[in-house]
Design a protein around this motif. Sequence first.
Motif, mmCIF file in Angstrom:
data_model
loop_
_atom_site.group_PDB
_atom_site.id
_atom_site.type_symbol
_atom_site.label_atom_id
_atom_site.label_comp_id
_atom_site.label_asym_id
_atom_site.label_seq_id
_atom_site.Cartn_x
_atom_site.Cartn_y
_atom_site.Cartn_z
ATOM 1 N N ASN A 178 -32.716 10.982 151.147
ATOM 2 C CA ASN A 178 -31.593 10.468 151.575
ATOM 3 C C ASN A 178 -31.529 9.172 152.127
ATOM 4 O O ASN A 178 -32.308 8.900 153.151
ATOM 5 C CB ASN A 178 -30.496 11.495 152.326
ATOM 6 N N THR A 179 -30.609 8.312 151.711
ATOM 7 C CA THR A 179 -30.502 6.912 152.390
ATOM 8 C C THR A 179 -29.071 6.544 151.897
ATOM 9 O O THR A 179 -28.378 6.691 151.422
ATOM 10 C CB THR A 179 -31.525 5.855 151.499
ATOM 11 N N THR A 180 -28.683 5.572 152.845
ATOM 12 C CA THR A 180 -27.419 4.792 152.703
ATOM 13 C C THR A 180 -27.697 3.166 152.123
ATOM 14 O O THR A 180 -26.633 2.698 151.830
ATOM 15 C CB THR A 180 -26.883 4.404 154.105
ATOM 16 N N VAL A 181 -29.050 2.850 151.907
ATOM 17 C CA VAL A 181 -29.082 1.634 150.975
ATOM 18 C C VAL A 181 -28.647 1.727 149.543
ATOM 19 O O VAL A 181 -29.052 2.877 148.963
ATOM 20 C CB VAL A 181 -30.799 1.453 150.918
ATOM 21 N N PRO A 182 -27.796 0.934 149.156
ATOM 22 C CA PRO A 182 -27.141 0.965 147.790
ATOM 23 C C PRO A 182 -28.210 0.943 146.815
ATOM 24 O O PRO A 182 -29.322 -0.109 146.751
ATOM 25 C CB PRO A 182 -26.001 -0.103 147.948
ATOM 26 N N PHE A 183 -27.852 1.451 145.678
ATOM 27 C CA PHE A 183 -28.634 1.286 144.423
ATOM 28 C C PHE A 183 -28.402 -0.223 143.703
ATOM 29 O O PHE A 183 -27.486 -0.620 143.695
ATOM 30 C CB PHE A 183 -28.349 2.328 143.188
ATOM 31 N N PRO A 184 -29.572 -1.013 143.430
ATOM 32 C CA PRO A 184 -29.424 -2.319 143.111
ATOM 33 C C PRO A 184 -28.669 -2.374 141.851
ATOM 34 O O PRO A 184 -29.149 -1.609 140.998
ATOM 35 C CB PRO A 184 -30.761 -2.725 142.856
ATOM 36 N N GLN A 185 -27.504 -3.050 141.739
ATOM 37 C CA GLN A 185 -26.480 -3.034 140.456
ATOM 38 C C GLN A 185 -27.348 -3.785 139.435
ATOM 39 O O GLN A 185 -27.370 -3.423 138.178
ATOM 40 C CB GLN A 185 -25.413 -3.916 140.756
ATOM 41 N N ASP A 186 -28.141 -4.726 139.601
ATOM 42 C CA ASP A 186 -29.004 -5.488 138.454
ATOM 43 C C ASP A 186 -30.194 -5.241 138.555
ATOM 44 O O ASP A 186 -31.175 -5.867 137.942
ATOM 45 C CB ASP A 186 -28.819 -6.965 138.629
ATOM 46 N N GLY A 187 -30.882 -4.155 139.130
ATOM 47 C CA GLY A 187 -32.097 -3.381 139.174
ATOM 48 C C GLY A 187 -33.077 -3.376 138.081
ATOM 49 O O GLY A 187 -32.281 -3.045 137.079
ATOM 50 N N LEU A 188 -34.244 -3.435 138.144
ATOM 51 C CA LEU A 188 -35.396 -2.979 137.379
ATOM 52 C C LEU A 188 -36.425 -2.306 137.798
ATOM 53 O O LEU A 188 -36.524 -2.219 138.937
ATOM 54 C CB LEU A 188 -36.038 -4.239 136.470
ATOM 55 N N PRO A 189 -36.912 -1.174 136.798
ATOM 56 C CA PRO A 189 -37.871 -0.428 137.486
ATOM 57 C C PRO A 189 -38.954 -1.059 138.287
ATOM 58 O O PRO A 189 -39.593 -2.010 137.322
ATOM 59 C CB PRO A 189 -38.270 0.667 136.616
ATOM 60 N N SER A 190 -39.595 -0.826 139.341
ATOM 61 C CA SER A 190 -40.804 -1.204 139.933
ATOM 62 C C SER A 190 -41.883 -0.401 139.443
ATOM 63 O O SER A 190 -41.815 0.863 139.576
ATOM 64 C CB SER A 190 -40.582 -1.225 141.471
ATOM 65 N N LEU A 191 -43.063 -0.951 138.948
ATOM 66 C CA LEU A 191 -44.287 -0.115 138.280
ATOM 67 C C LEU A 191 -44.790 0.417 139.651
ATOM 68 O O LEU A 191 -45.213 1.731 139.345
ATOM 69 C CB LEU A 191 -45.018 -1.167 137.441
#
Length: 344
Positions: free
Chosen positions: A100-113
């Motif tokens: 669990n975390t309070t860091v928001p999900f990146p809106q324009d994110g891409l998967p990191s290998l």
Amino acid sequence: MEESEGSSFTSPSTLPSPIRVPKNNNENRMLKMGLVEPNNTDQSYVQLPLLFPSLLFSLLSLASFTAAVVLGYQNDIIPTDDQMRRGVLISYGSIRLGCNTTVPFPQDGLPSLLLLFERNSSGNIMFRIATCLPIVLRIFQSLSMRHMVRAQQKCGAIFEMTSDMMPALTGVESFSIALFAIMTLHSDFPMANRFAKLSFAISASLNMLATTLIMFNFKSKSKNPLETLSIGMKIVSLFVFCYLSPQYFQYHHTLSIQPMCHSYLPRVYALIEYVLFVSYALFHLSWLIDIRDIVFLCYPRSCSGECELLDPLNFVRGAKHEHCRAFEEGQWMRRRGEDREGEK
């Protein structure tokens, strides 16, 4: 093989007399001094171009890496912001991890290998195969290139020191990437994982720099387009990797301290990671051009004189190591040289 090698010596009746039989290693080396032993390369029983195993292992490594990306992406779970705040259950093989975390999900994110390999056991296994499979061959390639360059080109102390660094840096780089593939952040040794990534970034940059300098100095005067392509790939990959890797690994290190509830990065850092992987792969694939003419040979020696611990009984006529009488051949060659000088 012993009979053919033994037949290269002259008959007993024509040998210089008396023949000194070495009683220790120092005397054996003294009696063989100046003798150039025939290599018998025309009788080689193994002629293996280094390009074939290098190409095979490169394809296997790339295939394993591709499979790691596909399996990691297929098994990836993308939680919502609400799930990350309340807690999400992550599966890693038979292990279940809560996050669990309070860091928001990146809106324009891409998967990191790298994060995909961290969060998915199947992808991590294939990534381990991709990194561990070519370790020995990569070190052997570096050693072969180092010896070839030193043998074909006169060089100064700085050049020699740089070429000597290539195999060592290749070994550190190869083992570092294998270690952070094996040791995951979430369940093994987080600090060791971070140290291995830092070690990889530094050793890979230094190795790429040393290799590029050596190969540029060695092949800069060549007009072969393949050599130009190889040098160009190395130079471009070197600048891209050395410029982007500090930015990426610093951000990745900061990110790894926090709970990893998803495998996505902001778009700019994900793209940097993709470019780093491509530049690193292109740099090492350019080795296939450099080693295309190197051949691994195994051939019989005619008189090594080092069959086993020295014992005069081993070298008498008819003994099991008669073909190792290099000390006798050396004396006979020197006697013939003295006779020719006397005739003049």
